[in-house]
Write a protein that holds these residues in place. Structure first.
Motif, PDB file in Angstrom:
ATOM      1  N   TYR A 228       0.847  -1.187   0.000  1.00  0.00           N
ATOM      2  CA  TYR A 228       0.000   0.000   0.000  1.00  0.00           C
ATOM      3  C   TYR A 228       0.879   1.233   0.000  1.00  0.00           C
ATOM      4  O   TYR A 228       1.855   1.310   0.739  1.00  0.00           O
ATOM      5  CB  TYR A 228      -0.916   0.017   1.237  1.00  0.00           C
ATOM      6  CG  TYR A 228      -1.784  -1.210   1.331  1.00  0.00           C
ATOM      7  CD1 TYR A 228      -3.011  -1.256   0.685  1.00  0.00           C
ATOM      8  CD2 TYR A 228      -1.355  -2.335   2.018  1.00  0.00           C
ATOM      9  CE1 TYR A 228      -3.793  -2.386   0.734  1.00  0.00           C
ATOM     10  CE2 TYR A 228      -2.135  -3.476   2.078  1.00  0.00           C
ATOM     11  CZ  TYR A 228      -3.345  -3.499   1.432  1.00  0.00           C
ATOM     12  OH  TYR A 228      -4.111  -4.617   1.483  1.00  0.00           O
ATOM     13  N   GLN A 229       0.543   2.201  -0.836  1.00  0.00           N
ATOM     14  CA  GLN A 229       1.276   3.462  -0.896  1.00  0.00           C
ATOM     15  C   GLN A 229       0.625   4.433   0.080  1.00  0.00           C
ATOM     16  O   GLN A 229      -0.583   4.629   0.070  1.00  0.00           O
ATOM     17  CB  GLN A 229       1.210   4.032  -2.322  1.00  0.00           C
ATOM     18  CG  GLN A 229       2.118   5.204  -2.537  1.00  0.00           C
ATOM     19  CD  GLN A 229       3.576   4.789  -2.645  1.00  0.00           C
ATOM     20  OE1 GLN A 229       3.890   3.778  -3.253  1.00  0.00           O
ATOM     21  NE2 GLN A 229       4.449   5.564  -2.050  1.00  0.00           N
ATOM     22  N   TYR A 230       1.431   5.026   0.971  1.00  0.00           N
ATOM     23  CA  TYR A 230       0.959   6.044   1.902  1.00  0.00           C
ATOM     24  C   TYR A 230       1.904   7.230   1.782  1.00  0.00           C
ATOM     25  O   TYR A 230       3.018   7.195   2.289  1.00  0.00           O
ATOM     26  CB  TYR A 230       0.926   5.512   3.337  1.00  0.00           C
ATOM     27  CG  TYR A 230       0.447   6.545   4.342  1.00  0.00           C
ATOM     28  CD1 TYR A 230      -0.899   6.864   4.430  1.00  0.00           C
ATOM     29  CD2 TYR A 230       1.346   7.196   5.169  1.00  0.00           C
ATOM     30  CE1 TYR A 230      -1.343   7.812   5.326  1.00  0.00           C
ATOM     31  CE2 TYR A 230       0.908   8.145   6.071  1.00  0.00           C
ATOM     32  CZ  TYR A 230      -0.444   8.449   6.142  1.00  0.00           C
ATOM     33  OH  TYR A 230      -0.869   9.393   7.025  1.00  0.00           O
ATOM     34  N   GLY A 231       1.464   8.255   1.052  1.00  0.00           N
ATOM     35  CA  GLY A 231       2.346   9.386   0.786  1.00  0.00           C
ATOM     36  C   GLY A 231       3.568   8.915   0.032  1.00  0.00           C
ATOM     37  O   GLY A 231       3.461   8.264  -0.992  1.00  0.00           O
ATOM     38  N   GLU A 232       4.735   9.216   0.565  1.00  0.00           N
ATOM     39  CA  GLU A 232       5.984   8.794  -0.084  1.00  0.00           C
ATOM     40  C   GLU A 232       6.432   7.407   0.353  1.00  0.00           C
ATOM     41  O   GLU A 232       7.443   6.897  -0.108  1.00  0.00           O
ATOM     42  CB  GLU A 232       7.090   9.805   0.219  1.00  0.00           C
ATOM     43  CG  GLU A 232       7.448   9.878   1.684  1.00  0.00           C
ATOM     44  CD  GLU A 232       8.489  10.935   1.991  1.00  0.00           C
ATOM     45  OE1 GLU A 232       9.652  10.548   2.196  1.00  0.00           O
ATOM     46  OE2 GLU A 232       8.112  12.111   2.033  1.00  0.00           O
ATOM     47  N   TYR A 233       5.670   6.765   1.241  1.00  0.00           N
ATOM     48  CA  TYR A 233       6.059   5.479   1.810  1.00  0.00           C
ATOM     49  C   TYR A 233       5.343   4.312   1.138  1.00  0.00           C
ATOM     50  O   TYR A 233       4.178   4.416   0.788  1.00  0.00           O
ATOM     51  CB  TYR A 233       5.757   5.436   3.311  1.00  0.00           C
ATOM     52  CG  TYR A 233       6.453   6.518   4.074  1.00  0.00           C
ATOM     53  CD1 TYR A 233       7.810   6.419   4.371  1.00  0.00           C
ATOM     54  CD2 TYR A 233       5.774   7.649   4.471  1.00  0.00           C
ATOM     55  CE1 TYR A 233       8.461   7.414   5.058  1.00  0.00           C
ATOM     56  CE2 TYR A 233       6.415   8.658   5.166  1.00  0.00           C
ATOM     57  CZ  TYR A 233       7.758   8.540   5.453  1.00  0.00           C
ATOM     58  OH  TYR A 233       8.399   9.531   6.122  1.00  0.00           O
TER      59      TYR A 233
END
Length: 55
Positions: free
Chosen positions: A11-16
Motif C-alpha cells: 500500500y502506498q501512503y504518501g511517499e512510503y
C-alpha cells in the motif's frame, strides 16, 4: 539485471510503501480493531520498489 516480481500486499501512503508483513499486520489491526473492510488482495510488488542496498 535480473528483474523479479513478487506477490505480496503493498500500500502506498504518501511517499512510503508499506508492504509484506507490516502491511498484513496493519490491515488486520484496522479490520479487527476498527471494523474496516480493507482487502488483503496481493498487488504486484516489483523488486525495483526495494531500497537500494548501497547506503
Amino acid at each position: 539485471m535480473n528483474e523479479k516480481t513478487y506477490s505480496m500486499p503493498s500500500y502506498q501512503y504518501g511517499e512510503y510503501l508499506i508492504w509484506g508483513l507490516t502491511a498484513i499486520m496493519l490491515v488486520e489491526f484496522l479490520n479487527v480493531g476498527l471494523n474496516t473492510t480493507i482487502p488483503l488482495d496481493a498487488p504486484q510488488f516489483h523488486a525495483s520498489h526495494s531500497h537500494p542496498q548501497n547506503r
